[in-house]
Design an enzyme around this catalytic site. Structure first.
Site, PDB file in Angstrom:
ATOM      1  N   CYS A  16     -53.331  26.122  77.880  1.00  0.00           N
ATOM      2  CA  CYS A  16     -53.279  24.686  77.952  1.00  0.00           C
ATOM      3  C   CYS A  16     -52.239  24.112  76.960  1.00  0.00           C
ATOM      4  CB  CYS A  16     -54.672  24.059  77.635  1.00  0.00           C
ATOM      5  SG  CYS A  16     -55.262  24.176  75.911  1.00  0.00           S
ATOM      6  N   ASN A  19     -54.133  24.630  73.024  1.00  0.00           N
ATOM      7  CA  ASN A  19     -55.024  25.891  72.984  1.00  0.00           C
ATOM      8  C   ASN A  19     -56.317  25.616  71.903  1.00  0.00           C
ATOM      9  OD1 ASN A  19     -55.167  29.156  71.714  1.00  0.00           O
ATOM     10  ND2 ASN A  19     -56.066  28.485  73.655  1.00  0.00           N
ATOM     11  N   CYS A  21     -58.855  23.058  73.287  1.00  0.00           N
ATOM     12  CA  CYS A  21     -59.903  22.499  74.229  1.00  0.00           C
ATOM     13  C   CYS A  21     -59.976  23.197  75.580  1.00  0.00           C
ATOM     14  CB  CYS A  21     -59.508  20.669  74.308  1.00  0.00           C
ATOM     15  SG  CYS A  21     -59.677  19.822  73.049  1.00  0.00           S
ATOM     16  N   ARG A  22     -59.376  23.020  76.522  1.00  0.00           N
ATOM     17  CA  ARG A  22     -59.294  23.683  77.682  1.00  0.00           C
ATOM     18  C   ARG A  22     -59.515  25.004  77.559  1.00  0.00           C
ATOM     19  NH1 ARG A  22     -55.151  20.065  80.670  1.00  0.00           N
ATOM     20  NH2 ARG A  22     -54.127  20.315  78.663  1.00  0.00           N
ATOM     21  N   SER A  23     -58.091  25.677  77.377  1.00  0.00           N
ATOM     22  CA  SER A  23     -58.112  27.029  77.410  1.00  0.00           C
ATOM     23  C   SER A  23     -58.899  27.984  76.719  1.00  0.00           C
ATOM     24  CB  SER A  23     -56.615  27.547  77.200  1.00  0.00           C
ATOM     25  OG  SER A  23     -56.130  27.124  75.936  1.00  0.00           O
ATOM     26  N   ASP A 135     -57.180  17.001  80.587  1.00  0.00           N
ATOM     27  CA  ASP A 135     -57.549  17.211  79.041  1.00  0.00           C
ATOM     28  C   ASP A 135     -58.467  16.130  78.479  1.00  0.00           C
ATOM     29  OD1 ASP A 135     -56.871  17.588  76.414  1.00  0.00           O
ATOM     30  OD2 ASP A 135     -54.949  17.222  76.388  1.00  0.00           O
TER      31      ASP A 135
END
Length: 166
Positions: A16, A19, A21-23, A135
């Site tokens: 993301c 690095n 939140c999402r990934s 996001d």
């Protein structure tokens, strides 16, 4: 995407922007799924960002809380940026959205471009028009729950793809 050779370890990188939140959420969820399937010796999992905003930082507190409520541990993860060696090492380099995929496509040597994709291409929701993991950084807690729902689904599809060698 690269086919998994029997006996070879498959390396998966989730990407993301920062690095945090999402990934890292995708990394923790997929690691949990891989362990539950008993194939943790066969699959190496990591995450990274396309930007260097948060290098060395743990995941966002809201992401950690949401993941923790579902039994996923993200506390030991630390943000890093995608490195040029990642393109050679990883078999699957999966972006959370098109913007980060575009960054990866610009940086990736041509011989490794077949490894790039969107995580959601492995989700049943992808066929329903959900092609990106949004996001949640600037939103409320429901955004982090939505990310978890998406990456749980896509992770199951990715694990099936790897295990079936396709």
């Amino acid at each position: 995407m690269m086919n998994r050779r029997e006996g070879a370890r498959t390396n998966v990188l989730f990407v993301c922007m920062g690095n945090i939140c999402r990934s890292p959420t995708a990394e923790a969820v997929f690691r949990h799924q891989v362990i539950a399937a008993g194939v943790e010796e066969e699959i190496y999992i990591d995450s990274a960002g396309t930007h260097d905003y948060h290098i060395g930082e743990p995941p966002d507190e809201r992401a950690q809380r949401a993941a923790g409520r579902r039994g996923y541990d993200t506390k030991a993860l630390r943000a890093r940026i995608v490195d040029e060696k990642d393109f050679e090492f990883f078999h699957y380099i999966l972006a959370m959205d098109r913007a980060n995929l575009a960054v990866l496509q610009r940086e990736c040597p041509a011989e490794y471009s077949h490894k790039l994709g969107l995580l959601m291409q492995y989700s049943e929701k992808f066929s329903e028009g959900v092609q990106e993991v949004p996001d949640p950084y600037f939103g409320g807690s429901q955004g982090f729950e939505h990310v978890l729902n998406l990456v749980e689904d896509a992770g199951r599809g990715l694990l099936n793809r790897i295990r079936n060698g396709k």
